[in-house]
Motif scaffolding. Structure first.
Motif, PDB file in Angstrom:
ATOM      1  N   VAL A 112       4.802   2.110   5.843  1.00  0.00           N
ATOM      2  CA  VAL A 112       3.761   1.390   5.089  1.00  0.00           C
ATOM      3  C   VAL A 112       3.725   1.891   3.642  1.00  0.00           C
ATOM      4  CG1 VAL A 112       1.246   1.131   4.864  1.00  0.00           C
ATOM      5  CG2 VAL A 112       2.328   0.862   7.104  1.00  0.00           C
ATOM      6  N   TRP A 113       3.785   3.198   3.467  1.00  0.00           N
ATOM      7  CA  TRP A 113       3.709   3.812   2.125  1.00  0.00           C
ATOM      8  C   TRP A 113       4.791   3.256   1.194  1.00  0.00           C
ATOM      9  CZ3 TRP A 113       7.288   7.236  -0.278  1.00  0.00           C
ATOM     10  CH2 TRP A 113       6.818   7.883  -1.417  1.00  0.00           C
ATOM     11  N   GLY A 114       6.024   3.119   1.737  1.00  0.00           N
ATOM     12  CA  GLY A 114       7.145   2.647   0.898  1.00  0.00           C
ATOM     13  C   GLY A 114       6.788   1.380   0.148  1.00  0.00           C
ATOM     14  N   TRP A 115       6.151   0.443   0.838  1.00  0.00           N
ATOM     15  CA  TRP A 115       5.826  -0.851   0.215  1.00  0.00           C
ATOM     16  C   TRP A 115       4.449  -0.888  -0.408  1.00  0.00           C
ATOM     17  CZ3 TRP A 115       8.954  -4.449  -1.336  1.00  0.00           C
ATOM     18  CH2 TRP A 115      10.223  -4.526  -0.762  1.00  0.00           C
ATOM     19  N   ALA A 116       3.456  -0.321   0.292  1.00  0.00           N
ATOM     20  CA  ALA A 116       2.068  -0.511  -0.152  1.00  0.00           C
ATOM     21  C   ALA A 116       1.791   0.171  -1.489  1.00  0.00           C
ATOM     22  CB  ALA A 116       1.100  -0.011   0.925  1.00  0.00           C
ATOM     23  N   ARG A 117       2.563   1.224  -1.822  1.00  0.00           N
ATOM     24  CA  ARG A 117       2.407   1.863  -3.150  1.00  0.00           C
ATOM     25  C   ARG A 117       2.524   0.820  -4.254  1.00  0.00           C
ATOM     26  NH1 ARG A 117       7.196   5.054  -4.392  1.00  0.00           N
ATOM     27  NH2 ARG A 117       8.144   3.362  -3.261  1.00  0.00           N
ATOM     28  N   LEU A 118       3.279  -0.261  -3.974  1.00  0.00           N
ATOM     29  CA  LEU A 118       3.605  -1.231  -5.022  1.00  0.00           C
ATOM     30  C   LEU A 118       2.792  -2.517  -4.904  1.00  0.00           C
ATOM     31  CD1 LEU A 118       7.419  -0.598  -4.757  1.00  0.00           C
ATOM     32  CD2 LEU A 118       5.844   0.379  -6.414  1.00  0.00           C
ATOM     33  N   ILE A 119       1.651  -2.440  -4.235  1.00  0.00           N
ATOM     34  CA  ILE A 119       0.819  -3.632  -4.048  1.00  0.00           C
ATOM     35  C   ILE A 119       0.533  -4.366  -5.363  1.00  0.00           C
ATOM     36  CG2 ILE A 119      -1.647  -4.158  -3.621  1.00  0.00           C
ATOM     37  CD1 ILE A 119      -1.328  -3.022  -0.863  1.00  0.00           C
ATOM     38  N   PRO A 120       0.221  -3.701  -6.467  1.00  0.00           N
ATOM     39  CA  PRO A 120      -0.047  -4.460  -7.707  1.00  0.00           C
ATOM     40  C   PRO A 120       1.147  -5.322  -8.152  1.00  0.00           C
ATOM     41  CG  PRO A 120      -0.902  -2.231  -7.910  1.00  0.00           C
ATOM     42  CD  PRO A 120      -0.086  -2.264  -6.642  1.00  0.00           C
ATOM     43  N   ALA A 121       2.376  -4.860  -7.912  1.00  0.00           N
ATOM     44  CA  ALA A 121       3.543  -5.664  -8.324  1.00  0.00           C
ATOM     45  C   ALA A 121       3.657  -6.930  -7.472  1.00  0.00           C
ATOM     46  CB  ALA A 121       4.821  -4.845  -8.209  1.00  0.00           C
ATOM     47  N   ALA A 122       3.208  -6.836  -6.215  1.00  0.00           N
ATOM     48  CA  ALA A 122       3.317  -7.992  -5.317  1.00  0.00           C
ATOM     49  C   ALA A 122       2.117  -8.925  -5.429  1.00  0.00           C
ATOM     50  CB  ALA A 122       3.469  -7.522  -3.872  1.00  0.00           C
ATOM     51  N   LEU A 123       0.931  -8.349  -5.725  1.00  0.00           N
ATOM     52  CA  LEU A 123      -0.297  -9.154  -5.621  1.00  0.00           C
ATOM     53  C   LEU A 123      -1.176  -9.111  -6.867  1.00  0.00           C
ATOM     54  CD1 LEU A 123      -1.390  -8.304  -1.951  1.00  0.00           C
ATOM     55  CD2 LEU A 123      -0.385 -10.429  -2.785  1.00  0.00           C
ATOM     56  N   GLY A 124      -0.748  -8.371  -7.873  1.00  0.00           N
ATOM     57  CA  GLY A 124      -1.552  -8.307  -9.103  1.00  0.00           C
ATOM     58  C   GLY A 124      -2.372  -7.034  -9.188  1.00  0.00           C
ATOM     59  N   GLU A 125      -2.802  -6.713 -10.399  1.00  0.00           N
ATOM     60  CA  GLU A 125      -3.456  -5.431 -10.698  1.00  0.00           C
ATOM     61  C   GLU A 125      -4.730  -5.187  -9.886  1.00  0.00           C
ATOM     62  OE1 GLU A 125      -2.444  -2.808 -12.246  1.00  0.00           O
ATOM     63  OE2 GLU A 125      -0.554  -3.867 -12.591  1.00  0.00           O
ATOM     64  N   LYS A 126      -5.498  -6.245  -9.621  1.00  0.00           N
ATOM     65  CA  LYS A 126      -6.804  -6.050  -8.963  1.00  0.00           C
ATOM     66  C   LYS A 126      -6.713  -5.989  -7.438  1.00  0.00           C
ATOM     67  CE  LYS A 126     -10.092  -7.313 -12.378  1.00  0.00           C
ATOM     68  NZ  LYS A 126      -9.932  -8.499 -13.231  1.00  0.00           N
ATOM     69  N   ALA A 127      -5.498  -6.150  -6.911  1.00  0.00           N
ATOM     70  CA  ALA A 127      -5.351  -6.340  -5.459  1.00  0.00           C
ATOM     71  C   ALA A 127      -5.878  -5.158  -4.645  1.00  0.00           C
ATOM     72  CB  ALA A 127      -3.894  -6.603  -5.116  1.00  0.00           C
ATOM     73  N   TRP A 128      -5.820  -3.954  -5.199  1.00  0.00           N
ATOM     74  CA  TRP A 128      -6.256  -2.793  -4.424  1.00  0.00           C
ATOM     75  C   TRP A 128      -7.706  -2.915  -3.948  1.00  0.00           C
ATOM     76  CZ3 TRP A 128      -3.498  -0.214  -1.550  1.00  0.00           C
ATOM     77  CH2 TRP A 128      -2.301   0.397  -1.930  1.00  0.00           C
ATOM     78  N   ASP A 129      -8.542  -3.629  -4.719  1.00  0.00           N
ATOM     79  CA  ASP A 129      -9.959  -3.747  -4.348  1.00  0.00           C
ATOM     80  C   ASP A 129     -10.129  -4.336  -2.942  1.00  0.00           C
ATOM     81  OD1 ASP A 129     -10.237  -2.941  -6.884  1.00  0.00           O
ATOM     82  OD2 ASP A 129     -11.028  -4.838  -7.682  1.00  0.00           O
ATOM     83  N   LYS A 130      -9.132  -5.131  -2.512  1.00  0.00           N
ATOM     84  CA  LYS A 130      -9.254  -5.807  -1.203  1.00  0.00           C
ATOM     85  C   LYS A 130      -8.843  -4.900  -0.046  1.00  0.00           C
ATOM     86  CE  LYS A 130      -8.251 -10.410  -2.956  1.00  0.00           C
ATOM     87  NZ  LYS A 130      -7.195 -10.577  -3.931  1.00  0.00           N
ATOM     88  N   PHE A 131      -8.175  -3.788  -0.343  1.00  0.00           N
ATOM     89  CA  PHE A 131      -7.600  -2.976   0.745  1.00  0.00           C
ATOM     90  C   PHE A 131      -7.998  -1.500   0.626  1.00  0.00           C
ATOM     91  CE2 PHE A 131      -4.342  -6.168  -0.649  1.00  0.00           C
ATOM     92  CZ  PHE A 131      -4.572  -7.091   0.365  1.00  0.00           C
ATOM     93  N   PRO A 132      -9.303  -1.195   0.720  1.00  0.00           N
ATOM     94  CA  PRO A 132      -9.721   0.199   0.512  1.00  0.00           C
ATOM     95  C   PRO A 132      -9.172   1.175   1.566  1.00  0.00           C
ATOM     96  CG  PRO A 132     -11.550  -1.159   1.290  1.00  0.00           C
ATOM     97  CD  PRO A 132     -10.432  -2.091   0.974  1.00  0.00           C
ATOM     98  N   ASN A 133      -9.041   0.708   2.823  1.00  0.00           N
ATOM     99  CA  ASN A 133      -8.565   1.629   3.870  1.00  0.00           C
ATOM    100  C   ASN A 133      -7.083   1.932   3.676  1.00  0.00           C
ATOM    101  OD1 ASN A 133     -11.141   1.308   5.080  1.00  0.00           O
ATOM    102  ND2 ASN A 133     -10.434  -0.618   5.985  1.00  0.00           N
ATOM    103  N   LEU A 134      -6.359   0.898   3.275  1.00  0.00           N
ATOM    104  CA  LEU A 134      -4.927   1.071   3.013  1.00  0.00           C
ATOM    105  C   LEU A 134      -4.736   1.988   1.800  1.00  0.00           C
ATOM    106  CD1 LEU A 134      -2.041   0.218   3.656  1.00  0.00           C
ATOM    107  CD2 LEU A 134      -2.447  -1.918   2.431  1.00  0.00           C
ATOM    108  N   LYS A 135      -5.587   1.829   0.807  1.00  0.00           N
ATOM    109  CA  LYS A 135      -5.486   2.665  -0.401  1.00  0.00           C
ATOM    110  C   LYS A 135      -5.736   4.138  -0.040  1.00  0.00           C
ATOM    111  CE  LYS A 135      -6.440   2.861  -5.282  1.00  0.00           C
ATOM    112  NZ  LYS A 135      -6.021   4.224  -5.315  1.00  0.00           N
ATOM    113  N   ARG A 136      -6.686   4.332   0.870  1.00  0.00           N
ATOM    114  CA  ARG A 136      -6.955   5.711   1.310  1.00  0.00           C
ATOM    115  C   ARG A 136      -5.686   6.344   1.889  1.00  0.00           C
ATOM    116  NH1 ARG A 136      -6.949   6.869   6.324  1.00  0.00           N
ATOM    117  NH2 ARG A 136      -7.918   4.994   7.138  1.00  0.00           N
ATOM    118  N   LEU A 137      -4.975   5.596   2.742  1.00  0.00           N
ATOM    119  CA  LEU A 137      -3.763   6.151   3.362  1.00  0.00           C
ATOM    120  C   LEU A 137      -2.666   6.375   2.315  1.00  0.00           C
ATOM    121  CD1 LEU A 137      -2.300   6.913   6.076  1.00  0.00           C
ATOM    122  CD2 LEU A 137      -1.270   4.651   5.943  1.00  0.00           C
TER     123      LEU A 137
END
Ligand SMILES: N[C@@H](CCC(=O)N[C@@H](CS)C(=O)NCC(=O)O)C(=O)O
Length: 228
Positions: free
Chosen positions: A160-185
């Motif tokens: 999960v870490w390999g890809w999720a680190r790059l969430i802003p590149a896939a979904l835009g800068e604000k995308a982290w706001d939607k995934f707080p639990n994933l951001k924690r990990l």
């Protein structure tokens, strides 16, 4: 010693993290995909799919990042859930979910948002939608469990870490706001010494950064070869 064919992209970085977590000695061999090194015959003999990562461990050759994670976990007995059908079922399901869903949809989302020669609204929306849906499923899981499988950090978290680190590149800068639990990990894993060592290992080699014609010819062959 394990030979590790890598670049700094998401799939190789999962494996770099696992190698560092296990403390296994390895020889990192850069494959510069923007220069087309993945298509050299000597590399195709290791990974006929012309992608990184791959490892060679004695006479064993393993390609595809999640297969390598499982191989290394079985080899070392580390970062696996406890024995039993229930945890094994969860391990395999989530590992394949990342391999067949999270990775490919994130990759296509990054491609159509950032690299495709035309901005195709339908493709951008489809891949962003699916990427967001997949990360939403991970986020829900991590709302109920500290780690993806069992009660301990393991190979699915690394995948999960390999890809999720790059969430802003896939979904835009604000995308982290939607995934707080994933951001924690992701933050927890990024703060681990093994993640710092994996990043330092990758930064030692100067991979090509320009996305020019050479890179396009190496990585986007479909632009030059019509199938339909
Ligand atoms: N299913 C493979 C996918 C590997 C993959 O797509 N690797 C990318 C880097 S993340 C790559 O080698 N890209 C170069 C190219 O497409 O030519 C895995 O999980 O290892």
């Amino acid at each position: 010693m394990i030979k590790f064919y890598y670049s700094g992209a998401p799939n190789p970085m999962k494996v770099a993290l696992m190698l560092e977590e296990c403390g296994l000695p390895y020889d990192p061999i850069p494959v510069d995909t923007r220069k087309g090194e993945q298509h050299k015959p000597e590399y195709l003999a290791i990974n006929p799919n012309a992608k990184v990562p791959a490892i060679v461990d004695g006479d064993a050759i393993v390609f595809d990042s999640n297969a390598i994670l499982l191989y290394l976990a079985k080899k070392t007995g580390k970062f696996l859930p406890p024995k039993g059908d229930k945890p094994r079922g969860e391990l395999l399901s989530w590992l394949m979910f990342v391999a067949s869903g999270v990775g490919p949809f994130s990759g296509q989302s990054v491609h159509f948002r950032n690299y495709a020669p035309e901005k195709i609204e339908y493709a951008i929306n489809r891949y962003m939608y699916e990427t967001q849906r997949h990360y939403g499923i991970l986020n829900d899981r991590l709302g109920k469990h500290k780690y993806m499988v069992g009660d301990a950090y393991g190979i699915v978290d690394m995948a999960v870490w390999g890809w999720a680190r790059l969430i802003p590149a896939a979904l835009g800068e604000k995308a982290w706001d939607k995934f707080p639990n994933l951001k924690r990990l992701v933050d927890e894993i990024s703060a681990r010494p093994a993640a710092a060592r994996a990043n330092a290992m990758k930064d030692k080699h100067k991979f090509k950064t320009e996305f020019d014609d050479e890179a396009r010819k190496a990585m986007f062959k479909h632009i030059y070869e019509k199938v339909a």
